[in-house]
Design an enzyme around this catalytic site. Structure first.
Site, PDB file in Angstrom:
ATOM      1  N   GLU A 134      42.071 -24.267   6.381  1.00  0.00           N
ATOM      2  CA  GLU A 134      42.452 -23.071   5.703  1.00  0.00           C
ATOM      3  C   GLU A 134      41.205 -22.364   5.036  1.00  0.00           C
ATOM      4  OE1 GLU A 134      46.381 -21.443   4.572  1.00  0.00           O
ATOM      5  OE2 GLU A 134      47.336 -22.789   5.908  1.00  0.00           O
ATOM      6  N   GLU A 156      50.128 -28.338   2.555  1.00  0.00           N
ATOM      7  CA  GLU A 156      50.293 -28.032   1.323  1.00  0.00           C
ATOM      8  C   GLU A 156      51.524 -28.520   0.648  1.00  0.00           C
ATOM      9  OE1 GLU A 156      49.380 -23.801   0.895  1.00  0.00           O
ATOM     10  OE2 GLU A 156      47.315 -24.053   1.789  1.00  0.00           O
TER      11      GLU A 156
HETATM   12  C1  GCO Z   1      49.168 -21.218   2.365  1.00  0.00           C
HETATM   13  C2  GCO Z   1      49.463 -21.160   3.783  1.00  0.00           C
HETATM   14  C3  GCO Z   1      49.287 -20.008   4.492  1.00  0.00           C
HETATM   15  C4  GCO Z   1      49.017 -18.878   3.912  1.00  0.00           C
HETATM   16  C5  GCO Z   1      47.550 -18.641   3.327  1.00  0.00           C
HETATM   17  C6  GCO Z   1      47.260 -17.162   2.882  1.00  0.00           C
HETATM   18  O1  GCO Z   1      47.833 -21.838   1.919  1.00  0.00           O
HETATM   19  O2  GCO Z   1      49.519 -20.505   1.605  1.00  0.00           O
HETATM   20  O3  GCO Z   1      49.124 -22.447   4.335  1.00  0.00           O
HETATM   21  O4  GCO Z   1      50.435 -20.100   5.293  1.00  0.00           O
HETATM   22  O5  GCO Z   1      49.444 -17.668   4.694  1.00  0.00           O
HETATM   23  O6  GCO Z   1      47.301 -19.779   2.621  1.00  0.00           O
HETATM   24  O7  GCO Z   1      48.102 -17.309   1.743  1.00  0.00           O
END
Ligand code: GCO
Length: 485
Positions: free
Chosen positions: A389, A205
């Protein structure tokens, strides 16, 4: 024009609610059938679909001063007064550094086939450049072997936000030299683990690191401003491209190389024409500023002039590298409207009335995942995609069984998996899904008060207790299908 029409139509579409699931599934061309061992109808996935889970180093490892690890920007940030809810830090996190074998067991028991974890750069190269800390790499070596022994593919990610503080002191992502620093580090890690780990994720990200860490300041390293934000995006893109080229050379076709982006469709609040330009601008910042340089070798039009001030002439060619897969992190749409205080003149507004919300107040919009996958199919050459994710925070109450009966999380996962199945039906090149996340953990500025895990972690004893969602996900994996009930 087409997008505009699409947005308007889409805004009118019924949101997928628990009650709407059957109707939503009916949209799928897949035969609805009973999965083996279940009585309820389900939607199935391709035979080789890869099921797994994701975590990140700072959020779970703890052991921040052990075996030669040096501080990261998140250690500094979490120890600064008032930055994190309840003053929480990642000092202990889930103590995964010591309990990794138990955690791998949990994955294996659920039948997971892939695990995306991140390597802590300050464990491996405490000063960010130069000397490699063998003990730091030993940890990931043990983890990799433990995973392979259980039949789980390791998917190491080289950067999930815990930049060595020593590099931040030299400008971190605002310093162009980081492209070389990151590449040297990537080569050191892959040289040690690359005989066994075949899937390598460059970054997690980058736009989020840039926006929250270097634009609005709510994440480490806490910098603010439009220029620092854009520099951080560009230098991450550049570091990623430089490392991809170097690893391709070092590993040939032995490795599957890719990266992970946060992709969330940006919609105008209320579908209003007056909010439309804001939604396009935010889309350019959040989504396209990483997607377009990587896949198309160009900057998004709305930010072209900004990036032109920062970039050197051959940067786009360096960034525009082939990838073997793209990881997509998806949580919800972003509903945008003009905001003069916003870094880019935009700000968040409400989702359409009646949209369900998670504990963090994020809208639950499973069809947004299909929207992103369709975009990748239509506009970015349909690359192999893994959802790396997807998950939700909920308050999580203990049920009569004595454990967390998280029906709301199950509904969230189910509805997103149904959206994923529909996208596969429609020709999207979706190859796998990794839930966020295995364990309740350190949720950045929100500390431990947020719970995204399939497994609950007792903050005092560190005992792990699987939630109902863990069993549910295990049954999805076992049946390679999502039950509709
Ligand atoms: C993000 C990160 C994760 C977070 C998840 C929940 O996307 O911010 O990759 O580490 O913990 O997304 O917010």
């Amino acid at each position: 024009m087409r997008r505009r029409t699409f947005l308007k139509t889409a805004l009118k579409a019924t949101a997928v609610t628990a009650a709407g699931t059957a109707a939503f599934a009916a949209l799928s061309r897949k035969p609805v059938q009973a999965a083996p061992g279940t009585a309820v109808p389900s939607t199935s996935f391709p035979d080789d679909f890869l099921w797994g889970v994701s975590t990140s180093s700072y959020q779970i490892e703890g052991a921040v001063a052990e075996d030669g690890r040096a501080p990261s920007v998140w250690d500094t940030f979490s120890h600064s007064y008032g930055r994190i809810a309840n003053g929480d830090t990642g000092d202990v996190a889930c103590d995964h550094y010591h309990r990794y074998a138990e955690d791998v067991d949990l994955m294996a028991r659920a039948g997971m086939k892939a695990y995306r974890f991140s390597i802590a750069w300050p464990r491996v190269m405490p000063q960010g450049t130069g000397a490699v800390n063998a003990k730091g790499l030993d940890f990931y070596d043990r983890l990799t072997d433990t995973l392979l022994a259980k039949g789980i593919q390791p998917w190491p990610c080289l950067f999930h936000w815990d930049l060595p503080q020593a590099l931040q002191d030299r400008g971190g992502w605002t310093n162009r030299d980081i492209a070389g620093w990151f590449t040297d580090y990537a080569l050191a890690v892959t040289a040690r683990l690359g005989d066994r780990a075949k899937h390598w994720v460059m970054l997690n990200e980058p736009s989020v690191v840039a926006i929250f860490g270097h634009g609005t300041g709510g994440h480490a390293p806490g910098l603010t401003g439009r220029e620092t934000c854009l520099k951080a995006i560009h230098h991450q893109n550049l570091a990623q491209g430089t490392a991809l080229a170097a690893l391709r050379k070092a590993g040939g076709r032995n490795w599957q190389l890719g990266t992970v982006l946060s992709l969330q469709p940006s919609w105008p609040v209320g579908g209003l024409d007056s909010n439309y330009p804001a939604s396009l601008m935010w889309d350019a910042v959040w989504n396209r500023s990483c997607l377009d340089p990587l896949f198309k070798g160009r900057f998004p039009e709305l930010l072209e002039a900004d990036f032109a001030r920062i970039a050197k002439p051959d940067d786009l060619a360096r960034i525009n590298q082939p990838v073997d897969f793209l990881g997509v992190n998806y949580y919800s749409r972003m509903h945008q409207q003009p905001d003069l205080q916003g870094l880019f003149g935009t700000g968040y507004g409400s989702a359409p009335e009646g949209t369900r919300k998670t504990g963090m107040d994020w809208p639950v919009e499973p069809d947004g995942l299909s929207e992103i996958l369709a975009e990748l199919q239509e506009k970015y050459g349909n690359p192999p995609v893994y959802v790396t994710e997807n998950g939700a925070d909920y308050p999580d109450s203990i049920g009569p069984s004595g454990r967390v009966e998280d029906r709301d999380r199950i509904a969230y996962l189910r509805d997103h998996l149904l959206a994923a199945a529909k996208s596969i039906d429609e020709g999207c090149n979706l190859k796998g899904y990794m839930a966020w996340t295995l364990l309740d953990n350190f949720e950045w500025s929100e500390g431990y008060r947020r719970h995204f895990g399939l497994v609950q972690v007792d903050r005092k004893t560190m005992a792990r207790t699987p939630k109902a969602s863990y069993d549910w996900y295990a049954s999805v994996i076992r049946n390679n299908a999502v039950p509709l009930a």
